[in-house]
Design an enzyme around this catalytic site. Structure first.
Site, PDB file in Angstrom:
ATOM      1  N   SER A  99       7.499  -8.618 -14.380  1.00  0.00           N
ATOM      2  CA  SER A  99       6.938  -9.758 -13.643  1.00  0.00           C
ATOM      3  C   SER A  99       5.504  -9.409 -13.272  1.00  0.00           C
ATOM      4  CB  SER A  99       7.769 -10.054 -12.390  1.00  0.00           C
ATOM      5  OG  SER A  99       9.050 -10.499 -12.745  1.00  0.00           O
ATOM      6  N   LYS A 174       8.055 -17.682 -13.602  1.00  0.00           N
ATOM      7  CA  LYS A 174       8.636 -16.612 -12.786  1.00  0.00           C
ATOM      8  C   LYS A 174       8.014 -16.587 -11.394  1.00  0.00           C
ATOM      9  CE  LYS A 174      10.987 -13.121 -11.391  1.00  0.00           C
ATOM     10  NZ  LYS A 174      11.081 -11.788 -11.972  1.00  0.00           N
ATOM     11  N   LYS A 242       4.636  -8.040  -4.111  1.00  0.00           N
ATOM     12  CA  LYS A 242       3.743  -8.161  -5.269  1.00  0.00           C
ATOM     13  C   LYS A 242       3.823  -9.553  -5.880  1.00  0.00           C
ATOM     14  CE  LYS A 242       5.435  -7.105  -9.026  1.00  0.00           C
ATOM     15  NZ  LYS A 242       6.178  -7.732 -10.156  1.00  0.00           N
TER      16      LYS A 242
END
Length: 296
Positions: A99, A174, A242
């Protein structure tokens, strides 16, 4: 019937290890590389082969799959003389299931194309349980022909597999996924504290809530975490922090307002700052408890 493609797997963490093992179970030859010897030993015990370097892992691979924490790690394993692009054969298919930022995926596809290497960005959702059970949702960016070629590999790893658009699209979807998941966990955490402080039977309440419109995959997967205060990492707060940075930056770039998402991003960041970054993201409950006066 043609032989299955040879697979190189780079990154054998919480997600990567069970995913690579599911490919082995499906009959694929998997050669793996990661920095931790015990994870290479686990792959070998499952029937895979351990490589001593990225170059060794990818040299003869038809398909190369990467599953590492973030954009800097993707760049570190992809570029340079010891990286994937310099050592993979022309015509290989590189599938990055990390990701990362959409732009990192776009840049990687362009650089790989100059080497004759095809690329898909294919991040996943479903957490450790989904990886173990091979029921991940896989959101893919890239060319249709490459997606079609990769489909059998994806089918060994997940159940919902969708080409979302050109390079970087998988990462954009995502990012949206991580926004929804974080907000959902935060709402569940607030409900848990509210219910407990009200004296309600929490297990009974979560059962009935999950059977109605408030139900969700998040509540199904994380209910026991909330009930037992079990925050063993399936997906760490550090990684969700993140990801919230990715989605807030991407949203700013396209002019999309994320008022609730921005607030939850700050709550994730504050939990991390309090030393809980290594815990599962269901530990957002701890932050709500602290705000509600409970000593932890």
């Amino acid at each position: 019937m043609s032989a299955l493609p040879k697979v190189a797997w780079i990154g054998l963490g919480i997600m990567g290890s069970p995913m690579s093992e599911n490919l082995i179970k499906a009959g694929y030859s998997v050669t793996g590389f990661t920095l931790e010897q015990e994870k290479l030993d686990r792959l070998a015990a499952a029937g895979g082969a351990a490589a001593g370097s990225i170059a060794e892992a990818v040299r003869d691979a038809d398909v190369i799959i990467t599953m590492v924490p973030a954009s800097p790690q993707v760049e570190a394993i992809s570029y340079g003389p010891d990286g994937i692009l310099e050592n993979a054969r022309r015509g290989a298919l590189l599938i990055d299931m990390s990701s990362i930022t959409p732009q990192t995926s776009v840049d990687l596809a362009a650089a790989a194309g100059e080497k004759g290497i095809r690329v898909l960005d294919a991040p996943v959702s479903g957490g450790e349980a989904g990886a173990i059970e091979a029921v991940l949702s896989i959101m893919v960016g890239g060319e249709q022909a490459d997606f079609d070629a990769a489909k059998p590999v994806f089918e060994a790893l997940g159940k919902t597999i969708v080409l979302c658009g050109p390079h970087g699209s998988g990462q954009t979807v995502k990012a949206a996924n991580q926004l929804i998941v974080a907000v959902n966990i935060q709402a569940c955490a607030e409900a848990v504290v509210f219910l407990e402080k009200s004296g309600v039977d929490l297990a009974a309440a979560l059962d009935v809530l999950n059977g109605g419109l408030a139900g969700s995959t998040v509540l199904t997967r994380k209910k026991d975490n909330f009930l037992n205060r079990d925050f063993k990492p399936g997906f760490r707060i550090d990684l969700h922090h993140k990801d919230m940075g990715i989605v807030t930056d991407a949203a700013r770039n396209v002019g999309a307002a994320l008022p609730v998402g921005a607030t939850v991003a700050q709550l994730v960041a504050s939990l991390r700052a309090q030393g809980d970054g290594g815990l599962d993201h269901s530990a957002l409950l701890r932050a709500v408890e602290r705000l509600s006066g409970r000593q932890i």
